[in-house]
Design an enzyme around this catalytic site. Structure first.
Site, PDB file in Angstrom:
ATOM      1  N   LYS A  74       8.118-100.976 -87.011  1.00 27.72           N
ATOM      2  CA  LYS A  74       9.324-100.152 -86.831  1.00 27.72           C
ATOM      3  C   LYS A  74      10.531-100.970 -87.247  1.00 27.72           C
ATOM      4  O   LYS A  74      10.496-102.195 -87.179  1.00 27.72           O
ATOM      5  CB  LYS A  74       9.472 -99.751 -85.349  1.00 27.72           C
ATOM      6  CG  LYS A  74      10.361 -98.552 -85.126  1.00 27.72           C
ATOM      7  CD  LYS A  74       9.551 -97.270 -85.198  1.00 27.72           C
ATOM      8  CE  LYS A  74      10.406 -96.037 -85.119  1.00 27.72           C
ATOM      9  NZ  LYS A  74       9.559 -94.831 -84.960  1.00 27.72           N
ATOM     10  N   ASP A  96      13.304 -91.833 -88.678  1.00 31.24           N
ATOM     11  CA  ASP A  96      13.306 -91.709 -87.209  1.00 31.24           C
ATOM     12  C   ASP A  96      14.721 -91.224 -86.883  1.00 31.24           C
ATOM     13  O   ASP A  96      15.388 -90.639 -87.764  1.00 31.24           O
ATOM     14  CB  ASP A  96      12.974 -93.052 -86.549  1.00 31.24           C
ATOM     15  CG  ASP A  96      12.641 -92.916 -85.058  1.00 31.24           C
ATOM     16  OD1 ASP A  96      11.507 -92.539 -84.734  1.00 31.24           O
ATOM     17  OD2 ASP A  96      13.531 -93.149 -84.197  1.00 31.24           O
TER      18      ASP A  96
HETATM   19  P1  NDP Z   1      17.137 -86.895 -85.351  1.00 36.48           P
HETATM   20  O1  NDP Z   1      18.113 -87.965 -85.620  1.00 36.48           O
HETATM   21  O2  NDP Z   1      16.812 -85.910 -86.424  1.00 36.48           O
HETATM   22  O3  NDP Z   1      17.532 -86.061 -84.063  1.00 36.48           O
HETATM   23  C1  NDP Z   1      17.719 -86.662 -82.825  1.00 36.48           C
HETATM   24  C2  NDP Z   1      18.274 -85.612 -81.900  1.00 36.48           C
HETATM   25  O4  NDP Z   1      18.232 -86.091 -80.572  1.00 36.48           O
HETATM   26  C3  NDP Z   1      19.711 -85.288 -82.218  1.00 36.48           C
HETATM   27  O5  NDP Z   1      19.971 -83.952 -81.944  1.00 36.48           O
HETATM   28  C4  NDP Z   1      20.458 -86.199 -81.268  1.00 36.48           C
HETATM   29  O6  NDP Z   1      21.773 -85.775 -80.936  1.00 36.48           O
HETATM   30  C5  NDP Z   1      19.575 -86.103 -80.055  1.00 36.48           C
HETATM   31  N1  NDP Z   1      19.778 -87.264 -79.215  1.00 36.48           N
HETATM   32  C6  NDP Z   1      19.669 -88.545 -79.546  1.00 36.48           C
HETATM   33  N2  NDP Z   1      19.982 -89.326 -78.513  1.00 36.48           N
HETATM   34  C7  NDP Z   1      20.314 -88.476 -77.509  1.00 36.48           C
HETATM   35  C8  NDP Z   1      20.723 -88.659 -76.176  1.00 36.48           C
HETATM   36  N3  NDP Z   1      20.880 -89.892 -75.690  1.00 36.48           N
HETATM   37  N4  NDP Z   1      20.966 -87.564 -75.421  1.00 36.48           N
HETATM   38  C9  NDP Z   1      20.814 -86.319 -75.923  1.00 36.48           C
HETATM   39  N5  NDP Z   1      20.429 -86.087 -77.190  1.00 36.48           N
HETATM   40  C10 NDP Z   1      20.179 -87.150 -77.961  1.00 36.48           C
HETATM   41  O7  NDP Z   1      15.800 -87.667 -84.887  1.00 36.48           O
HETATM   42  P2  NDP Z   1      14.312 -87.122 -84.827  1.00 36.48           P
HETATM   43  O8  NDP Z   1      14.272 -85.679 -84.515  1.00 36.48           O
HETATM   44  O9  NDP Z   1      13.613 -87.620 -86.029  1.00 36.48           O
HETATM   45  O10 NDP Z   1      13.736 -87.961 -83.607  1.00 36.48           O
HETATM   46  C11 NDP Z   1      13.740 -87.479 -82.271  1.00 36.48           C
HETATM   47  C12 NDP Z   1      12.718 -88.251 -81.452  1.00 36.48           C
HETATM   48  O11 NDP Z   1      11.418 -88.060 -82.032  1.00 36.48           O
HETATM   49  C13 NDP Z   1      12.915 -89.760 -81.397  1.00 36.48           C
HETATM   50  O12 NDP Z   1      12.485 -90.221 -80.142  1.00 36.48           O
HETATM   51  C14 NDP Z   1      11.974 -90.277 -82.476  1.00 36.48           C
HETATM   52  O13 NDP Z   1      11.586 -91.612 -82.233  1.00 36.48           O
HETATM   53  C15 NDP Z   1      10.813 -89.311 -82.290  1.00 36.48           C
HETATM   54  N6  NDP Z   1       9.898 -89.166 -83.416  1.00 36.48           N
HETATM   55  C16 NDP Z   1      10.349 -88.817 -84.660  1.00 36.48           C
HETATM   56  C17 NDP Z   1       9.464 -88.649 -85.694  1.00 36.48           C
HETATM   57  C18 NDP Z   1       9.902 -88.200 -87.045  1.00 36.48           C
HETATM   58  O14 NDP Z   1       9.029 -87.978 -87.887  1.00 36.48           O
HETATM   59  N7  NDP Z   1      11.174 -88.024 -87.316  1.00 36.48           N
HETATM   60  C19 NDP Z   1       8.026 -88.866 -85.514  1.00 36.48           C
HETATM   61  C20 NDP Z   1       7.642 -89.148 -84.159  1.00 36.48           C
HETATM   62  C21 NDP Z   1       8.562 -89.308 -83.171  1.00 36.48           C
HETATM   63  P3  NDP Z   1      23.037 -86.413 -81.681  1.00 36.48           P
HETATM   64  O15 NDP Z   1      22.964 -85.862 -83.075  1.00 36.48           O
HETATM   65  O16 NDP Z   1      24.203 -85.962 -80.912  1.00 36.48           O
HETATM   66  O17 NDP Z   1      22.860 -87.896 -81.653  1.00 36.48           O
HETATM   67  O1  2IT Z   2       7.874 -92.455 -84.406  1.00 39.64           O
HETATM   68  C1  2IT Z   2       7.283 -92.103 -85.447  1.00 39.64           C
HETATM   69  O2  2IT Z   2       6.064 -91.929 -85.470  1.00 39.64           O
HETATM   70  C2  2IT Z   2       8.090 -91.882 -86.650  1.00 39.64           C
HETATM   71  N1  2IT Z   2       9.302 -92.007 -86.580  1.00 39.64           N
HETATM   72  C3  2IT Z   2       7.423 -91.539 -87.950  1.00 39.64           C
HETATM   73  C4  2IT Z   2       6.869 -92.763 -88.610  1.00 39.64           C
HETATM   74  C5  2IT Z   2       6.336 -92.567 -90.006  1.00 39.64           C
HETATM   75  O3  2IT Z   2       5.989 -93.615 -90.578  1.00 39.64           O
HETATM   76  O4  2IT Z   2       6.251 -91.466 -90.519  1.00 39.64           O
END
Ligand code: NDP
Ligand code: 2IT
Length: 450
Positions: free
Chosen positions: A124, A164
Site C-alpha cells: 500500500k 484508494d
Molecule cells: P473515495 O475517495 O472515492 O471516497 C471516499 C468517500 O468516503 C468520500 O465520500 C469521502 O468524503 C468519505 N470519507 C472519507 N473519510 C471520511 C470520514 N472521516 N468521514 C466521513 N466520510 C469520509 O474512496 P473509495 O471509495 O475508493 O474508498 C472508500 C473506502 O473503501 C476506503 O476505506 C478504501 O480503503 C476502501 N476500499 C477501496 C477500494 C477501491 O477499489 N477504491 C477497494 C477496497 C477498499 P470526502 O470526499 O468528504 O472526503
Molecule cells: O483496499 C484495496 O483493496 C484497494 N484500494 C484496491 C487495491 C488494488 O490494487 O486494486
C-alpha cells in the site's frame, strides 16, 4: 506458545501506530487455533515475520501550485509481503495519511489478496496530499512528482499500485502517464487505468459490486435476499457509488450516503437518476453530498457520518454498508445499528468497525462481513486487469463481472469453511483471517527463511 507475547513485542516496536496495532491484533487473535494445527508455522515464526513489512519506502514529494508556490508532501510505499505474488495494493491521497495508516492498509491487503486466489502479494502507499480543492493541473503536477520517485520501486512483476481514497481515474491517469514516459514501457504497472489505455471493464464498479455480491451470499445462508431491504451506505465515493448501484439493481432501497461533511437521508431511496446525479456531483463537479439534499429535498445531517446520524435520529435499516474509512463505526454506533433493526453489516471500507463495534456484532449475531473479505472485489478485478495486460487481451464486461461474482462467492465459502473448522460457525472475520493467513503462511514456509 504464548501468543500475547508476540503482540506485546509487536506493540513495543510499533508504538503510536494505533490502526496498524488494531489490524494486527485482530488477525493474531483469530489465527491461534490455525497455528496450533500447523507447528511448522510456529517453528518458522511466521506470525512474528508476517507483521513486519518487507520494505518501507518514504520520500519527499515537491511540486508547484497554481500560484507558483512550492509545496512539499510526504510519499509512502509499504511493500509488505510478496510470498504469493508481486506487491499489490492501492495508493491513498488524504491529509490524514501517515506511516501507521499505510502499514495497516498494507497488512490487511496481504490477507485480502490471498483470499482472491490470484497471485498478488500485499502492499500500500500514498501521501498526505489532499486532492480536495486542487485544480486538475495541481493534481497532475503532484502525481507526476510522486511518480518521479515511486517509478524506481514498482513494475508489473515487482509492485502494482492502484487507487484508494483520493485516488481515482484522474489520478491513475496522471500517475500512469508519467510512469510510461520515464520508463518508456506500456505495461500493467498500475491498475484502475482508463479502458482506452489498458484498464479492465468492471474495475471502477468492482469493489462496490463485489461487496453487494458478498452481502447477498451472507443473506442467502439465512434464506434472505436483498429485495425490499433498506440499506444504509456511508461514503459517496467510488465504493459507495457502485455499492448503491448494485443494491438498486437487486431491488434494495438505499437511503443514506455521506461525506466528511454531512450525511444525506432520502427515505424514498435513491434511484438511477439520483445516483447519476451523485456520480456527476462527486466525480466531475467534485462537490459536497449536501447538495443532494438541496436538490432532492432529502434530510441533511451536518457534521455526522451515516452511523452517527442513525444513532442520533434513529433510522430503521436492514443492512449497513460502511464505504468511507477506518473506524467510522464505534461500539455505540454499532449498538444503534442493532437497535434500529440491522441484520447485516458488510464492509466496503478497510477496517471501518472498531474492535468494540465488532464485539457488538458478534454478541448480537449480526451477519458481519469484514472488509478484507467483502471489499476484495476491487483488488480481484485489478488482478484480472493485470492478467489481461500480460496477455494483451480485453475481456468483455459480462465475462469480468462473472469472474468477479465467482471470486466473491468463493471468498464467502472459503471464509465460512475456515470459521467452521477453526473458530465459531458463521464468524466470517475469523474465517477470513484464518484462510488468508494459511495460504500466505504455507507460501512463506515453502520459501524458507528469507
Ligand atoms: P473515495 O475517495 O472515492 O471516497 C471516499 C468517500 O468516503 C468520500 O465520500 C469521502 O468524503 C468519505 N470519507 C472519507 N473519510 C471520511 C470520514 N472521516 N468521514 C466521513 N466520510 C469520509 O474512496 P473509495 O471509495 O475508493 O474508498 C472508500 C473506502 O473503501 C476506503 O476505506 C478504501 O480503503 C476502501 N476500499 C477501496 C477500494 C477501491 O477499489 N477504491 C477497494 C477496497 C477498499 P470526502 O470526499 O468528504 O472526503
Ligand atoms: O483496499 C484495496 O483493496 C484497494 N484500494 C484496491 C487495491 C488494488 O490494487 O486494486
Amino acid at each position: 506458545m504464548d501468543y500475547s507475547r508476540i503482540f506485546e513485542k509487536f506493540n513495543e516496536k510499533n508504538k503510536g501506530e494505533l490502526v496498524f496495532q488494531q489490524a494486527v491484533k485482530e488477525v493474531l487473535d483469530d489465527i491461534e487455533p490455525a497455528l496450533e494445527d500447523h507447528p511448522r508455522y510456529v517453528q518458522d515464526k511466521i506470525a512474528e515475520r508476517i507483521v513486519q513489512p518487507d520494505r518501507v519506502i518514504m520520500f519527499r514529494v515537491a511540486w508547484v501550485d497554481d500560484k507558483g508556490e512550492v509545496r512539499v508532501n510526504k510519499g509512502y510505499r509499504v511493500q509488505f509481503n510478496n510470498a504469493i505474488g508481486p506487491y499489490k495494493g492501492g495508493l491513498r491521497f488524504h491529509p490524514s495519511v501517515n506511516l501507521g495508516i499505510i502499514k495497516f492498509l498494507g497488512f490487511e491487503q496481504i490477507f485480502k489478496n490471498a483470499l482472491t486466489t490470484l497471485p498478488m502479494g500485499g502492499g500500500k502507499g500514498g501521501s498526505d496530499f489532499d486532492p480536495k480543492g486542487k485544480s486538475d493541473m495541481e493534481v497532475m503536477k503532484f502525481c507526476h512528482s510522486f511518480m518521479r520517485e515511486l517509478y524506481r520501486h514498482i513494475g508489473p512483476d515487482i509492485d502494482v499500485p492502484a487507487g484508494d481514497i483520493g485516488v481515482g481515474a484522474r489520478e491513475i491517469g496522471y500517475l500512469f502517464g508519467y510512469y510510461k514516459k520515464i520508463v518508456n514501457e506500456h505495461t500493467g504497472t498500475l491498475t484502475g487505468k482508463g479502458r482506452e489505455y489498458g484498464g479492465s471493464h468492471i474495475r471502477p464498479e468492482a469493489t462496490g459490486y463485489g461487496l453487494v455480491y458478498f452481502a447477498r451470499e451472507m443473506l442467502s445462508t439465512k434464506g434472505l435476499d436483498l429485495k425490499g431491504k433498506t440499506v444504509a451506505i456511508s461514503g459517496a465515493g467510488n465504493v459507495a457509488q457502485f455499492a448503491a448501484e448494485k443494491v438498486i439493481q437487486l431491488g434494495g432501497r438505499v437511503i443514506t450516503l455521506c461525506d466528511s461533511q454531512s450525511t444525506v437521508v432520502d427515505k424514498e431511496g435513491l434511484d438511477r437518476e439520483k445516483l447519476e446525479y451523485v456520480m456527476d456531483l462527486k466525480n466531475k463537479q467534485r462537490g459536497r453530498i449536501k447538495e443532494y439534499a438541496d436538490r432532492y429535498k432529502a434530510e441533511c445531517i451536518m457534521g455526522k457520518n451515516t452511523w452517527e446520524s442513525i444513532k442520533e435520529v434513529g433510522i430503521k435499516i436492514d443492512i449497513a454498508l460502511p464505504c468511507a474509512t477506518q473506524n467510522e463505526i464505534d461500539s455505540e454506533c454499532a449498538e444503534a445499528l442493532v437497535k434500529n433493526g440491522a441484520i447485516c453489516v458488510a464492509e466496503g471500507a478497510n477496517m471501518p468497525s472498531t474492535e468494540g463495534a465488532v464485539k457488538v456484532y458478534r454478541e448480537n449475531n449480526i451477519l458481519y462481513g469484514p472488509g478484507k473479505a467483502t471489499n476484495a472485489g476491487g483488488v480481484a478485478v485489478s488482478g484480472l486487469e493485470m492478467s489481461q495486460n500480460r496477455l494483451g487481451v480485453v475481456w468483455a464486461r459480462e465475462e469480468v463481472d462473472e469472474k468477479l461474482y465467482l471470486i466473491m462467492k468463493n471468498i464467502h465459502d472459503t471464509a465460512l469453511l475456515a470459521a467452521k473448522r477453526y473458530s465459531n460457525e458463521g464468524d466470517y472475520l475469523a474465517g477470513a483471517n484464518i484462510a488468508g493467513f494459511l495460504k500466505v503462511a504455507e507460501a512463506m514456509h515453502a520459501q524458507g527463511i528469507v
